[in-house]
Design a protein around this motif. Sequence first.
Motif, mmCIF file in Angstrom:
data_model
loop_
_atom_site.group_PDB
_atom_site.id
_atom_site.type_symbol
_atom_site.label_atom_id
_atom_site.label_comp_id
_atom_site.label_asym_id
_atom_site.label_seq_id
_atom_site.Cartn_x
_atom_site.Cartn_y
_atom_site.Cartn_z
ATOM 1 N N PRO A 127 3.552 -8.334 -0.105
ATOM 2 C CA PRO A 127 3.766 -8.281 1.352
ATOM 3 C C PRO A 127 4.340 -6.951 1.827
ATOM 4 C CG PRO A 127 4.598 -10.343 0.430
ATOM 5 C CD PRO A 127 4.255 -9.459 -0.737
ATOM 6 N N GLN A 128 5.211 -6.367 1.022
ATOM 7 C CA GLN A 128 5.780 -5.062 1.379
ATOM 8 C C GLN A 128 4.706 -3.994 1.431
ATOM 9 O OE1 GLN A 128 9.809 -3.670 -0.176
ATOM 10 N NE2 GLN A 128 8.441 -2.454 -1.430
ATOM 11 N N PHE A 129 3.788 -4.024 0.470
ATOM 12 C CA PHE A 129 2.697 -3.047 0.449
ATOM 13 C C PHE A 129 1.774 -3.229 1.647
ATOM 14 C CE2 PHE A 129 -1.782 -2.357 -0.690
ATOM 15 C CZ PHE A 129 -1.766 -0.988 -0.859
ATOM 16 N N ILE A 130 1.441 -4.479 1.972
ATOM 17 C CA ILE A 130 0.555 -4.748 3.106
ATOM 18 C C ILE A 130 1.191 -4.261 4.407
ATOM 19 C CG2 ILE A 130 -0.494 -6.589 4.489
ATOM 20 C CD1 ILE A 130 -0.881 -8.146 1.887
ATOM 21 N N MET A 131 2.483 -4.502 4.573
ATOM 22 C CA MET A 131 3.170 -4.089 5.799
ATOM 23 C C MET A 131 3.227 -2.569 5.908
ATOM 24 S SD MET A 131 7.018 -5.069 7.089
ATOM 25 C CE MET A 131 7.770 -4.246 5.678
ATOM 26 N N VAL A 132 3.591 -1.887 4.812
ATOM 27 C CA VAL A 132 3.771 -0.442 4.868
ATOM 28 C C VAL A 132 2.428 0.283 4.927
ATOM 29 C CG1 VAL A 132 4.658 1.557 3.610
ATOM 30 C CG2 VAL A 132 5.995 -0.544 3.701
ATOM 31 N N ALA A 133 1.490 -0.108 4.074
ATOM 32 C CA ALA A 133 0.226 0.626 3.967
ATOM 33 C C ALA A 133 -0.770 0.237 5.057
ATOM 34 C CB ALA A 133 -0.391 0.386 2.591
ATOM 35 N N THR A 141 3.223 8.886 1.916
ATOM 36 C CA THR A 141 4.235 9.606 2.677
ATOM 37 C C THR A 141 5.581 9.476 1.966
ATOM 38 O OG1 THR A 141 4.795 7.679 4.054
ATOM 39 C CG2 THR A 141 3.053 9.146 4.857
ATOM 40 N N TRP A 142 6.478 10.417 2.263
ATOM 41 C CA TRP A 142 7.824 10.344 1.706
ATOM 42 C C TRP A 142 8.545 9.096 2.195
ATOM 43 C CZ3 TRP A 142 9.008 13.385 -2.192
ATOM 44 C CH2 TRP A 142 8.378 14.642 -2.305
ATOM 45 N N PHE A 143 8.303 8.713 3.434
ATOM 46 C CA PHE A 143 8.931 7.514 3.984
ATOM 47 C C PHE A 143 8.568 6.285 3.158
ATOM 48 C CE2 PHE A 143 9.085 3.788 6.682
ATOM 49 C CZ PHE A 143 10.264 3.947 7.396
ATOM 50 N N ALA A 144 7.295 6.148 2.806
ATOM 51 C CA ALA A 144 6.857 4.979 2.043
ATOM 52 C C ALA A 144 7.439 4.966 0.636
ATOM 53 C CB ALA A 144 5.331 4.945 1.985
ATOM 54 N N PRO A 148 11.240 1.761 1.703
ATOM 55 C CA PRO A 148 11.117 0.323 1.402
ATOM 56 C C PRO A 148 11.978 -0.178 0.244
ATOM 57 C CG PRO A 148 8.969 1.250 1.888
ATOM 58 C CD PRO A 148 9.910 2.407 1.826
ATOM 59 N N PRO A 149 12.162 0.568 -0.858
ATOM 60 C CA PRO A 149 13.007 0.020 -1.939
ATOM 61 C C PRO A 149 14.501 0.237 -1.738
ATOM 62 C CG PRO A 149 11.311 1.566 -2.780
ATOM 63 C CD PRO A 149 11.447 1.781 -1.315
ATOM 64 N N LEU A 150 14.944 0.685 -0.554
ATOM 65 C CA LEU A 150 16.342 1.063 -0.382
ATOM 66 C C LEU A 150 17.301 -0.115 -0.531
ATOM 67 C CD1 LEU A 150 16.537 3.696 2.516
ATOM 68 C CD2 LEU A 150 16.899 4.029 0.071
#
Length: 277
Positions: A127-133, A141-144, A148-150
Motif C-alpha cells: 500500500p505504501q508503494f501504491i500511494m507514493v508511486a 525521487t529523494w522524497f520517496a 516514507p520509512p521515517l
Amino acid sequence: MTRSGSRRFRQILLHAVLGPLALLWILPLWIMVVFATMPSNAIFSPNLNLIPGDRFMENFRELQAATGFTRTLLVSIVVATVSTALSVMLTSMAGWALVRYRFKGRAMVIALIFGTMTLPYFVVVIPQFIMVARDFGLSNTWFALIVPPLFNSLGVLFMRQSFSMMPHELFDAAQVEGVKEWQIFTRIALPLAKPTLAALSIILFLASWNNYLWPLLISNQPEMMTAPVALGTLIGFTRVSWGAIMAGAVLMTLPMIVVFIYLQRFFMSGITAGAVK
C-alpha cells in the motif's frame, strides 16, 4: 580465595567463554574479506582458504563497471544520513510528547504504536508503494527514498522510555523560571538523552543503510539506486559476480564497523539505560 582473586577468576572465565564466541562472530566477516580478494571460481573451491588474495582491485573494477558503485554508495550515504537525522528528530519529539503531555486518548496512541511493531513490513510496503508511486507520482525521487520509512515505532518507545526516566522536577523548575517548552526539550532533555540518541542513531542508520526492499521498489533509475540494490543487480540468471559482490559487501561493512567502534560507549550506555531506574 580473596575477593579480588575471585573477581579475577570470574573475569578470566568470562573471557574464556566470550573469546571463542567473538571469534565465531568475526570469522564470517574475515571470510567475506578473503572472498573479496579472490576470483569468483576460487570462492567455491572445496578447500577453504583464509589467506587474502590479490584480486580486490580487479573485483572492485568489475563492480564499478557494472553498477557505478561509488555513485550508489554516495546515494546510500545521503539517504541514510538524512533519514537518520529526520527520524531521530521525529521520534524524539513524539517520545517527548507522550511523556510530557496528558491528553485524551494517550493510552490508545501508545497502544497503537506498540501494535505497529507487530505488523510485518510486507503488509505495509505494497500500500505504501501504491500511494507514493501511483497516487503521488514520486517514484525515483529523494522524497520517496527518505520520507516514507521515517516513522519508527521502536524509536518512539525508545525515546519515551529515556525521557520518562529523567527527573520531571528539573523540567517543572525550568518551566517555573519561564523557559519555553521547546527550550526545555532542546536544551535540557536532549542533552541528557545523548547516550540514547547515539544508540538510536546507530540502529536507524543501520536499518536505512541495509534497506533493500523499499529502494528496489521505488527507484528503477541508475542515478537513484542505493548500494544494496546495486549489489543485487549482480545476481543474474546465468552468471553471478561473486567476487564483485564480496568487494561491495566489504566496502559497505567497513564504514559501519568504524562508526560502531567510535560510538560503542554511547551505544552500550543507551541500550542499558532502562536496565536500572
